[in-house]
Design a protein around this motif. Structure first.
Motif, PDB file in Angstrom:
ATOM      1  N   GLY A   1       1.039   3.616  -2.583  1.00 34.31           N
ATOM      2  CA  GLY A   1       1.320   4.212  -3.878  1.00 34.31           C
ATOM      3  C   GLY A   1       0.372   5.354  -4.196  1.00 34.31           C
ATOM      4  O   GLY A   1      -0.586   5.615  -3.463  1.00 34.31           O
ATOM      5  N   GLY A   2       0.661   6.043  -5.301  1.00 32.96           N
ATOM      6  CA  GLY A   2      -0.190   7.139  -5.703  1.00 32.96           C
ATOM      7  C   GLY A   2       0.490   8.047  -6.695  1.00 32.96           C
ATOM      8  O   GLY A   2       1.544   7.714  -7.247  1.00 32.96           O
ATOM      9  N   LEU A   3      -0.120   9.206  -6.908  1.00 27.59           N
ATOM     10  CA  LEU A   3       0.408  10.219  -7.813  1.00 27.59           C
ATOM     11  C   LEU A   3       1.139  11.278  -6.991  1.00 27.59           C
ATOM     12  O   LEU A   3       0.585  11.808  -6.016  1.00 27.59           O
ATOM     13  CB  LEU A   3      -0.731  10.858  -8.607  1.00 27.59           C
ATOM     14  CG  LEU A   3      -0.384  12.045  -9.491  1.00 27.59           C
ATOM     15  CD1 LEU A   3       0.572  11.630 -10.610  1.00 27.59           C
ATOM     16  CD2 LEU A   3      -1.655  12.660 -10.079  1.00 27.59           C
ATOM     17  N   VAL A   4       2.360  11.593  -7.388  1.00 24.61           N
ATOM     18  CA  VAL A   4       3.149  12.586  -6.666  1.00 24.61           C
ATOM     19  C   VAL A   4       3.923  13.424  -7.679  1.00 24.61           C
ATOM     20  O   VAL A   4       4.279  12.946  -8.763  1.00 24.61           O
ATOM     21  CB  VAL A   4       4.105  11.899  -5.659  1.00 24.61           C
ATOM     22  CG1 VAL A   4       5.108  11.001  -6.375  1.00 24.61           C
ATOM     23  CG2 VAL A   4       4.792  12.899  -4.766  1.00 24.61           C
TER      24      VAL A   4
ATOM     25  N   LEU B   1       6.991   9.598  -1.053  1.00 23.40           N
ATOM     26  CA  LEU B   1       5.963   8.612  -0.729  1.00 23.40           C
ATOM     27  C   LEU B   1       6.596   7.557   0.166  1.00 23.40           C
ATOM     28  O   LEU B   1       7.808   7.303   0.069  1.00 23.40           O
ATOM     29  CB  LEU B   1       5.429   7.923  -1.992  1.00 23.40           C
ATOM     30  CG  LEU B   1       4.402   8.629  -2.866  1.00 23.40           C
ATOM     31  CD1 LEU B   1       4.110   7.789  -4.106  1.00 23.40           C
ATOM     32  CD2 LEU B   1       3.130   8.918  -2.104  1.00 23.40           C
TER      33      LEU B   1
ATOM     34  N   THR C   1       1.770  -2.012  -6.170  1.00 22.18           N
ATOM     35  CA  THR C   1       1.107  -0.728  -5.968  1.00 22.18           C
ATOM     36  C   THR C   1       1.698   0.268  -6.954  1.00 22.18           C
ATOM     37  O   THR C   1       2.909   0.325  -7.144  1.00 22.18           O
ATOM     38  CB  THR C   1       1.245  -0.249  -4.511  1.00 22.18           C
ATOM     39  OG1 THR C   1       0.472   0.945  -4.324  1.00 22.18           O
ATOM     40  CG2 THR C   1       2.695   0.027  -4.119  1.00 22.18           C
ATOM     41  N   GLN C   2       0.837   1.053  -7.592  1.00 24.57           N
ATOM     42  CA  GLN C   2       1.273   1.976  -8.655  1.00 24.57           C
ATOM     43  C   GLN C   2       1.823   3.257  -8.035  1.00 24.57           C
ATOM     44  O   GLN C   2       1.185   3.873  -7.175  1.00 24.57           O
ATOM     45  CB  GLN C   2       0.096   2.309  -9.568  1.00 24.57           C
ATOM     46  CG  GLN C   2       0.410   3.335 -10.643  1.00 24.57           C
ATOM     47  CD  GLN C   2       1.330   2.786 -11.724  1.00 24.57           C
ATOM     48  OE1 GLN C   2       1.118   1.690 -12.236  1.00 24.57           O
ATOM     49  NE2 GLN C   2       2.349   3.565 -12.092  1.00 24.57           N
ATOM     50  N   VAL C   3       2.986   3.652  -8.523  1.00 17.49           N
ATOM     51  CA  VAL C   3       3.576   4.944  -8.183  1.00 17.49           C
ATOM     52  C   VAL C   3       3.746   5.727  -9.479  1.00 17.49           C
ATOM     53  O   VAL C   3       4.392   5.251 -10.411  1.00 17.49           O
ATOM     54  CB  VAL C   3       4.929   4.779  -7.477  1.00 17.49           C
ATOM     55  CG1 VAL C   3       5.617   6.135  -7.302  1.00 17.49           C
ATOM     56  CG2 VAL C   3       4.743   4.108  -6.120  1.00 17.49           C
ATOM     57  N   THR C   4       3.158   6.907  -9.515  1.00 17.38           N
ATOM     58  CA  THR C   4       3.254   7.766 -10.698  1.00 17.38           C
ATOM     59  C   THR C   4       3.833   9.103 -10.268  1.00 17.38           C
ATOM     60  O   THR C   4       3.294   9.764  -9.370  1.00 17.38           O
ATOM     61  CB  THR C   4       1.883   7.963 -11.343  1.00 17.38           C
ATOM     62  OG1 THR C   4       1.336   6.693 -11.698  1.00 17.38           O
ATOM     63  CG2 THR C   4       2.005   8.831 -12.599  1.00 17.38           C
TER      64      THR C   4
ATOM     65  N   THR D   1       8.447   6.259 -11.963  1.00 18.09           N
ATOM     66  CA  THR D   1       7.100   5.775 -12.231  1.00 18.09           C
ATOM     67  C   THR D   1       7.126   4.289 -12.573  1.00 18.09           C
ATOM     68  O   THR D   1       7.852   3.861 -13.469  1.00 18.09           O
ATOM     69  CB  THR D   1       6.463   6.558 -13.389  1.00 18.09           C
ATOM     70  OG1 THR D   1       6.288   7.918 -12.977  1.00 18.09           O
ATOM     71  CG2 THR D   1       5.118   5.973 -13.783  1.00 18.09           C
TER      72      THR D   1
ATOM     73  N   SER E   1       0.851  -1.181   0.000  1.00 14.72           N
ATOM     74  CA  SER E   1       0.000   0.000   0.000  1.00 14.72           C
ATOM     75  C   SER E   1       0.886   1.229   0.000  1.00 14.72           C
ATOM     76  O   SER E   1       2.102   1.142   0.214  1.00 14.72           O
ATOM     77  CB  SER E   1      -0.930   0.007   1.220  1.00 14.72           C
ATOM     78  OG  SER E   1      -0.172   0.070   2.411  1.00 14.72           O
TER      79      SER E   1
END
Length: 126
Positions: free
Chosen positions: A9-12, A18, A120-123, A91, A7
């Motif tokens: 991850g997200g857009l930064v 993060l 988990t996606q990290v962008t 990313t 858990s």
């Protein structure tokens, strides 16, 4: 059997931070060395960081050295990846993985890991 759930991850924005978490099931978490890997779009999965089962030994890919930090809390069955000074090239989908290994030498080869989380996606984008 170990089940891993990532858990965090997200857009930064570039330059941001993060912290990823990976929680393991079972009572033998401290018997496993842990790794973080990532898979950028259209590329192969690559090593990011390693931590020995006691947490005393760590290692990093050159691309993240000095920006990322791996840690673990065996009482909470959790491994973390603190990511600072993020760049667009960070990313990727990030995965944690477990390997039944008591040594301190890093394990950068994904085929040496027995268990994987779902990712988990990290962008990183402005």
């Amino acid at each position: 059997q170990v089940q891993l759930v990532e858990s965090g991850g997200g857009l930064v924005q570039p330059g941001g931070s993060l912290r990823l978490s990976c929680v393991a099931s079972g009572r033998t978490f401290s018997s496993y060395a842990m790794g973080w890997f990532r898979q950028p779009p259209g590329k192969d999965r690559e090593f990011v960081a390693f931590i020995s089962r006691g947490g005393l030994s760590t290692d990093y890919a050159n691309s993240v050295k000095g920006r990322f930090a791996i840690s673990r809390d065996n009482a909470k069955n959790t491994v973390y990846l603190q990511m600072n000074s993020l760049k667009p090239e960070d990313t990727a989908v990030y995965y944690c993985a477990a390997t039944y290994y008591s040594g301190s030498y890093a394990k950068p080869n994904p085929y040496e890991y027995n268990y994987w989380g779902q990712g988990t996606q990290v962008t990183v984008s402005s």
